[in-house]
Design an enzyme around this catalytic site. Structure first.
Site, mmCIF file in Angstrom:
data_model
loop_
_atom_site.group_PDB
_atom_site.id
_atom_site.type_symbol
_atom_site.label_atom_id
_atom_site.label_comp_id
_atom_site.label_asym_id
_atom_site.label_seq_id
_atom_site.Cartn_x
_atom_site.Cartn_y
_atom_site.Cartn_z
ATOM 1 N N ASN A 158 -47.100 -56.547 54.649
ATOM 2 C CA ASN A 158 -45.991 -55.651 54.308
ATOM 3 C C ASN A 158 -44.712 -56.486 54.204
ATOM 4 O O ASN A 158 -44.258 -57.042 55.193
ATOM 5 C CB ASN A 158 -45.880 -54.589 55.413
ATOM 6 N N HIS A 184 -45.811 -48.706 48.054
ATOM 7 C CA HIS A 184 -45.356 -49.695 49.041
ATOM 8 C C HIS A 184 -46.565 -50.260 49.795
ATOM 9 O O HIS A 184 -47.388 -49.505 50.331
ATOM 10 C CB HIS A 184 -44.365 -49.023 50.002
ATOM 11 N N CYS A 187 -37.827 -50.398 53.492
ATOM 12 C CA CYS A 187 -38.875 -50.617 52.483
ATOM 13 C C CYS A 187 -38.612 -49.858 51.197
ATOM 14 O O CYS A 187 -39.222 -50.149 50.166
ATOM 15 C CB CYS A 187 -40.233 -50.223 53.060
HETATM 16 O O1 UT7 Z 1 -42.995 -50.541 56.185
HETATM 17 C C1 UT7 Z 1 -43.004 -49.866 57.418
HETATM 18 C C2 UT7 Z 1 -44.023 -48.822 57.390
HETATM 19 N N1 UT7 Z 1 -45.011 -49.028 58.408
HETATM 20 C C3 UT7 Z 1 -46.260 -48.615 58.258
HETATM 21 O O2 UT7 Z 1 -46.630 -48.143 57.216
HETATM 22 C C4 UT7 Z 1 -47.205 -48.667 59.406
HETATM 23 C C5 UT7 Z 1 -48.001 -47.379 59.527
HETATM 24 N N2 UT7 Z 1 -48.987 -47.430 60.602
HETATM 25 C C6 UT7 Z 1 -50.113 -48.170 60.485
HETATM 26 O O3 UT7 Z 1 -50.345 -48.825 59.480
HETATM 27 C C7 UT7 Z 1 -51.113 -48.098 61.616
HETATM 28 O O4 UT7 Z 1 -50.718 -47.090 62.528
HETATM 29 C C8 UT7 Z 1 -51.264 -49.457 62.383
HETATM 30 C C9 UT7 Z 1 -51.980 -50.466 61.493
HETATM 31 C C10 UT7 Z 1 -49.906 -49.993 62.779
HETATM 32 C C11 UT7 Z 1 -52.106 -49.249 63.622
HETATM 33 O O5 UT7 Z 1 -53.378 -48.711 63.266
HETATM 34 P P1 UT7 Z 1 -53.953 -47.463 64.076
HETATM 35 O O6 UT7 Z 1 -55.268 -47.147 63.493
HETATM 36 O O7 UT7 Z 1 -52.899 -46.380 64.041
HETATM 37 O O8 UT7 Z 1 -54.160 -48.064 65.516
HETATM 38 P P2 UT7 Z 1 -53.555 -47.555 66.910
HETATM 39 O O9 UT7 Z 1 -52.104 -47.873 67.018
HETATM 40 O O10 UT7 Z 1 -53.987 -46.142 67.111
HETATM 41 O O11 UT7 Z 1 -54.363 -48.468 67.931
HETATM 42 C C12 UT7 Z 1 -55.783 -48.320 68.122
HETATM 43 C C13 UT7 Z 1 -56.242 -49.342 69.135
HETATM 44 C C14 UT7 Z 1 -55.396 -49.359 70.405
HETATM 45 O O12 UT7 Z 1 -56.267 -49.624 71.485
HETATM 46 P P3 UT7 Z 1 -56.704 -48.444 72.486
HETATM 47 O O13 UT7 Z 1 -55.433 -47.898 73.054
HETATM 48 O O14 UT7 Z 1 -57.425 -47.434 71.627
HETATM 49 O O15 UT7 Z 1 -57.580 -49.138 73.473
HETATM 50 C C15 UT7 Z 1 -54.478 -50.532 70.217
HETATM 51 O O16 UT7 Z 1 -54.049 -51.112 71.424
HETATM 52 O O17 UT7 Z 1 -56.139 -50.649 68.572
HETATM 53 C C16 UT7 Z 1 -55.379 -51.499 69.467
HETATM 54 N N3 UT7 Z 1 -54.626 -52.460 68.648
HETATM 55 C C17 UT7 Z 1 -55.122 -53.641 68.279
HETATM 56 N N4 UT7 Z 1 -56.298 -54.243 68.533
HETATM 57 C C18 UT7 Z 1 -56.506 -55.467 67.993
HETATM 58 C C19 UT7 Z 1 -53.385 -52.308 68.124
HETATM 59 N N5 UT7 Z 1 -53.053 -53.412 67.424
HETATM 60 C C20 UT7 Z 1 -54.129 -54.239 67.509
HETATM 61 C C21 UT7 Z 1 -54.374 -55.522 66.975
HETATM 62 N N6 UT7 Z 1 -55.572 -56.089 67.239
HETATM 63 N N7 UT7 Z 1 -53.488 -56.192 66.214
#
Ligand code: UT7
Length: 320
Positions: A275, A245, A111
């Site tokens: 993204n 970004h 990125c």
């Molecule tokens: O260019 C590359 C750079 N990449 C990035 O900048 C990504 C950086 N990270 C992020 O943007 C965030 O970490 C994400 C958007 C990827 C994830 O958000 P989060 O607030 O960190 O969520 P999480 O991974 O902590 O997941 C929270 C919950 C989980 O459920 P439990 O374990 O709490 O029951 C996940 O399983 O949300 C669940 N979950 C979803 N639920 C519905 C994860 N993905 C989804 C989804 N839909 N798509």
């Protein structure tokens, strides 16, 4: 630094995939995606190739710069993965656009690729090895996304963004950082077919530990921006717009709050494109430029982070 941007262009595939479209095959919801990321929809390639997107973005950038193919003497493409492993995208694009030059290459800096490409353009222009550099960031994220992984596939989209750089004083400063790690973010490759190879295989999809990258991103953006401003005796108030970004609206907001800046100085379009890796900043830059929001001599700050791990930042003096 010895360059200025004199033209911008971009291109996205026609097909729009909304968050609701994803719920047809994923356990997710429009609400979850919007709240956690800010993304509402993304574009994905169907009948287009990456080369088609790169060509269209390049033609727009040349038109905006008032230049023709014969004026361009260097091409840099930033892409995680071209249409072919070989030939490189720059060779294919030069043939398509009828650009005859010897200095051209593809880079793969995730990125952060756009700002890394600006640095390379600067080197060639300063060394007088080139007079007009076409930079194209073309990313086909839909091809490397694991569409069964709801933690990653909802984030990405396809796009190309392009700029033309010529000699000038349009860049105040630029910083690049490389950590060298694939633990939390990588795209694997197709399975080994050598009968000899015994190394570990990584699935040919994008793998990401979102929370780790989130923490890394917020810290990196704020530190990079503050360091670059301090080095140039500037404050965030000296900057007209911050082009961050487009990965996650929460990451952008968090950096904005730490810098104590108003929302309207942080343009965004991730709600429409998700993204798009290295294409994200030039795509946004083109949109804001075409909307007539940039004034000559506006100072703008670009900041990116991503696989590598890499981070990069750049202060430009907008020059057209
Ligand atoms: O260019 C590359 C750079 N990449 C990035 O900048 C990504 C950086 N990270 C992020 O943007 C965030 O970490 C994400 C958007 C990827 C994830 O958000 P989060 O607030 O960190 O969520 P999480 O991974 O902590 O997941 C929270 C919950 C989980 O459920 P439990 O374990 O709490 O029951 C996940 O399983 O949300 C669940 N979950 C979803 N639920 C519905 C994860 N993905 C989804 C989804 N839909 N798509």
């Amino acid at each position: 630094m010895g360059f200025k941007i004199c033209g911008t262009g971009s291109s996205v595939p026609e097909t729009v995939v909304t968050n609701n479209d994803l719920t047809a095959f994923l356990d997710t919801s429009d609400e979850w995606i919007k709240t956690r990321t800010g993304i509402c929809e993304r574009r994905v390639m169907k009948s287009e190739t990456l080369l088609d997107l790169a060509e269209k973005a390049s033609l727009e950038a040349m038109r905006s710069a008032g230049l023709m193919s014969s004026d361009i003497d260097m091409i840099i493409i930033s892409s995680l993965q071209g249409d072919f492993i070989s030939p490189s995208m720059c060779c294919l694009l030069s043939a398509k656009l009828g650009i005859n030059c010897t200095h051209m290459f593809d880079i793969n800096m995730g990125c952060s690729g756009f700002i890394f490409a600006l640095d390379m353009a600067d080197s060639y222009l300063t060394a007088k090895k080139a007079t007009a550099v076409l930079i194209v960031c073309a990313e086909g994220m839909s091809r490397m996304t694991d569409w069964t992984d709801r933690k990653t596939c909802i984030l990405f989209g396809d796009a190309a963004g392009a700029v033309i750089c010529v000699p000038g004083d349009g860049c105040i400063d630029l910083s690049l950082n490389i950590k060298g790690s694939y633990e939390h973010l990588y795209v694997g490759r197709s399975p080994n077919n050598s009968p000899f190879e015994q190394t570990e295989e990584y699935p040919p999809f994008l793998h990401m530990n979102g929370q780790e990258i989130y923490k890394f991103a917020v810290e990196a953006i704020t530190n990079d921006i503050q360091r670059l401003l301090d080095k140039n005796a500037m404050t965030p108030n000296d900057i007209a717009y911050f082009f961050i970004h487009q990965a996650n609206m929460r990451i952008i907001d968090s950096a904005r709050q730490k810098l104590g800046q108003p929302e309207d100085k942080f343009p965004h379009n991730l709600e429409f494109y998700g993204n798009t890796s290295s294409a994200s900043i030039p795509l946004l830059l083109d949109e804001i430029n075409r909307a007539g929001l940039l004034e000559k001599d506006d100072r703008i700050l670009l900041s990116a982070f991503g696989s590598g791990l890499t981070t990069s930042a750049c202060i430009l003096n907008w020059s057209f």
